[in-house]
Motif scaffolding. Sequence first.
Motif, PDB file in Angstrom:
ATOM      1  N   PRO A  87      55.214 169.654  56.345  1.00  0.00           N
ATOM      2  CA  PRO A  87      54.992 168.499  55.468  1.00  0.00           C
ATOM      3  C   PRO A  87      56.282 167.896  54.926  1.00  0.00           C
ATOM      4  CG  PRO A  87      53.500 170.302  54.914  1.00  0.00           C
ATOM      5  CD  PRO A  87      54.484 170.850  55.892  1.00  0.00           C
ATOM      6  N   THR A  88      57.346 168.691  54.831  1.00  0.00           N
ATOM      7  CA  THR A  88      58.597 168.187  54.255  1.00  0.00           C
ATOM      8  C   THR A  88      59.581 167.682  55.313  1.00  0.00           C
ATOM      9  OG1 THR A  88      59.639 170.380  54.264  1.00  0.00           O
ATOM     10  CG2 THR A  88      58.353 169.767  52.311  1.00  0.00           C
ATOM     11  N   THR A  89      59.219 167.801  56.587  1.00  0.00           N
ATOM     12  CA  THR A  89      60.131 167.338  57.639  1.00  0.00           C
ATOM     13  C   THR A  89      60.245 165.822  57.592  1.00  0.00           C
ATOM     14  OG1 THR A  89      59.498 169.206  59.046  1.00  0.00           O
ATOM     15  CG2 THR A  89      60.616 167.357  60.107  1.00  0.00           C
ATOM     16  N   GLN A  90      61.476 165.333  57.526  1.00  0.00           N
ATOM     17  CA  GLN A  90      61.717 163.898  57.410  1.00  0.00           C
ATOM     18  C   GLN A  90      62.147 163.251  58.723  1.00  0.00           C
ATOM     19  OE1 GLN A  90      64.693 163.798  54.349  1.00  0.00           O
ATOM     20  NE2 GLN A  90      63.222 164.184  52.692  1.00  0.00           N
ATOM     21  N   ALA A  91      62.867 163.999  59.541  1.00  0.00           N
ATOM     22  CA  ALA A  91      63.354 163.442  60.805  1.00  0.00           C
ATOM     23  C   ALA A  91      63.752 164.580  61.725  1.00  0.00           C
ATOM     24  CB  ALA A  91      64.544 162.508  60.578  1.00  0.00           C
TER      25      ALA A  91
END
Length: 428
Positions: A87-91
């Motif tokens: 859920p916290t992966t941005q790129a």
Amino acid sequence: MCVHFRHVLVAMVLAASVAGPALGQAMDAEDVLRAPAVRALEAMLRERPHARDEAWRSLSDPRLPRMAPDPQDPDRALVTFAWRGGPTTQAVRLDSVINVDRASQPVTDYRADFTLPMRRMDGADIWTLTLSVPRDVQAVYSFLVSDAGGEQRWSDPANPVRLGGRDGESLLRLDRAPRADIHRPLAFDAAVSPLRLNVASEALRREVSVTVYRAPDAAPDAPLLILYDAFLWGQRAPVSDLLARLAEAGEIPATHLVLIDQLDPVSARRAYTDQAVFIADDLLPALRAEAGLAPRRDTTLLAGASRRGLSASLTALSRPDLIGGVIALSGSFYWAPEGEAPEWAARELSPAPVPAPVFHLAAGRLETVVTATNRGHVMLDTNRAMARALDAHGYEAELVVYPGGHDIAGWRSALADGLVALLGSDGD
């Protein structure tokens, strides 16, 4: 629709045809959205939003990356890379030499200009990228994963094949890539135990750590390979195992190995003359006195990759009485001392002495990247020019273009080819 049928459908879609982009090139964002593999999984997730685990299993089973024929070109394959974030992966970005045709040249910021962004799949924390890649390529790759805590590099947990050493990169190897049998690690009880020496060097103004692998049952004057970068060739791609594999196959004689810890960055300011003095006056005498070796000039090879290949070549040119052959892997022949024009080494050549060292140069077909360092004098072109210059000055020189780029996956196979060329039956 039963679960089993969905798995079969997804597997079929992964192998289905999609528009084939250029060499190593990704489809644009809209095309990726419509790629059959991604479209099928996203459709499944729209029908069953909680099937994220099933979607990932369908994509990653039995392993990643996924490979399928490129319908535009039978000599290429469509390779799908995938990363499961959270859920916290941005790129997520793909880092590999196969990105070369998508690079923003000249490459001044490696991350921004050379690594490729992956796209998050609708409905799941799965990031994908599909590239068209020649079927004879082998290359390492890794993922740059960003979240609120910053960016971290990861190998591919869904690919069991990776290089040695801590956090070794994952290996992409297509079906026409060079042979893999010579890179199999030796059994634990067959591995050669190294001798570690510390060689005091006035030329380098430091104590140099050297690792010596004596070929079992080989005479002291058996062929000797001296290779720069002990981490690269001792842990990531163990050359002691490679030498043993080539010898047991009868392709080269039993060969001793010496790994030099590193190439000193300060040597560039001295045009690498200090490295030649170190090899001639410090290392070779220490190998005779402390390791019991008796190197013969004609079967003493000096090798290295990138700047180390350049340095090895310059040493052999200045000490042809001691070095019989050079294997330069992606040698940095664009380099020049400060204030000089690029490709200095080729201009400095003199007529070959007798005897002269033999040069085996290797460069990758993907080594066409313009950087602020090479100023447009790319690796592939400058290696070709150096081979021509050596030949014009009377040296025996060969350039081999291998199917890869500026990385250890291509270098290790090119090194094997160089060893066979210089030490095998044709090089006796």
